[in-house]
Scaffold this active site. Sequence first.
Site, PDB file in Angstrom:
ATOM      1  CG  PHE A  70      13.350 -10.818  -7.995  1.00  0.00           C
ATOM      2  CD1 PHE A  70      12.549  -9.543  -8.290  1.00  0.00           C
ATOM      3  CD2 PHE A  70      14.561 -10.987  -8.659  1.00  0.00           C
ATOM      4  CE1 PHE A  70      13.064  -8.513  -8.998  1.00  0.00           C
ATOM      5  CE2 PHE A  70      15.141  -9.776  -9.252  1.00  0.00           C
ATOM      6  CZ  PHE A  70      14.444  -8.509  -9.758  1.00  0.00           C
TER       7      PHE A  70
ATOM      8  CE1 TYR B  29      20.863  -2.155 -15.353  1.00  0.00           C
ATOM      9  CE2 TYR B  29      20.890  -1.051 -13.235  1.00  0.00           C
ATOM     10  CZ  TYR B  29      21.433  -2.070 -14.109  1.00  0.00           C
ATOM     11  OH  TYR B  29      22.417  -2.935 -13.552  1.00  0.00           O
TER      12      TYR B  29
END
Length: 395
Positions: free
Chosen positions: A395, A118
């Site tokens: 999350f 990433y």
Amino acid sequence: MDLRQITAEEFVEWVRVEARAYGNRLNADPEVLRPNFDLDRSIAVFDQGHIVGGAHSHLQEISIPGGTSAIAGVANIAVQPTHRRRGIMTDMMRHQLKDVYQRGEPLAGLFASESVIYGRFGYGIGSLREEWSIHKHHSGYARRWEPQGAFEFLDPSEIGTRLPEVFRRSTIGRPGVFQKAPHLWEREARAPEHRQGGHGGIFYVAYCENDVMEGYARYRTGGDTVTVQELMAVSRDAGAALWRFCFDTDLVSRAEAERRPLDDPLPWMLSDPRRLHRSSRDGLWLRLVDVAAALSNRRYAAAGSLVLEVRDEVCPWNTARFELEGAPEGAHSRTTDAPADIAISVAALASAYLGAVSFSTLALAGLADEKRAGSLHLANHMFAVHQQPWTPCGF
């Protein structure tokens, strides 16, 4: 190939594709997952009508120095093994970042299954965590300590009602924290480990003083080891009491702990800290989607003015010089033509944003360039934090 949001009818296929890409088979009906997804934030790539890749983001709130910020919690990024190396992930990530920017969300964050991926999309390590291991015979404290409160075990039905407030109180002021959503607390309460027989179940123990819960620990035992999966303490005494409780568990000889902050006080409490085996790794990966807004949102430990020249190969609106006026009371950032004080990539700036690393360290690593003498020193002071960023849950 077609890239677009999924429809309600395509949800089950989309979820199955994501699971298959990670080598998993869904054990439950995919429909139970539907309430956890906002299809308006979904991405799917279709090849001849079949989903071959997908991604999603959750609108979340994250703690940043001096306050909180909206953030896109990126998840479910997957490409089918049949369609690797075709640029599908690159197309999805670029599309998603543009969409997040248009929604007015200044940050994006994710947890990387492969940490090498990433950085090329502008994400930087936003928080770090430690994993611990120690033999219980070496877990003694340097100073004599006696608990003043009492312990109690919690029934699984109490998890979602009694623990969220303790989690919130124990993380006040620490950057990088997501408060657990209600469905995550509910998932913990319904975990099958609560119902299984035999050795190795999950237990929740609370520490209370004057009938007020000041901390809790989630732990499990397996073989000769007790593993502390989560320990949250509002006070120093609560933390010391809960660690002592876990270390002194009978029928085990070792203790392990997961996802601890870098500045956790426990290593300094031990009489022989060398015996604590510590390993650190990346936690949250952070992305500044709107640099000007992100810099304006946080607060700064010292007042000052900096011009940051940012390079962003994925989000061209961020490739600019930004004049930052920051102070403990507030901040403002805007584009400028003034000479740069520091040149930095958007990924490196993301790592400094919550305080995970100093600008001087980034410069020594070749990730930031000082253009005006003294600017690194000023940036270090402005971006300093009282507590290291930590992301104890997702999350």
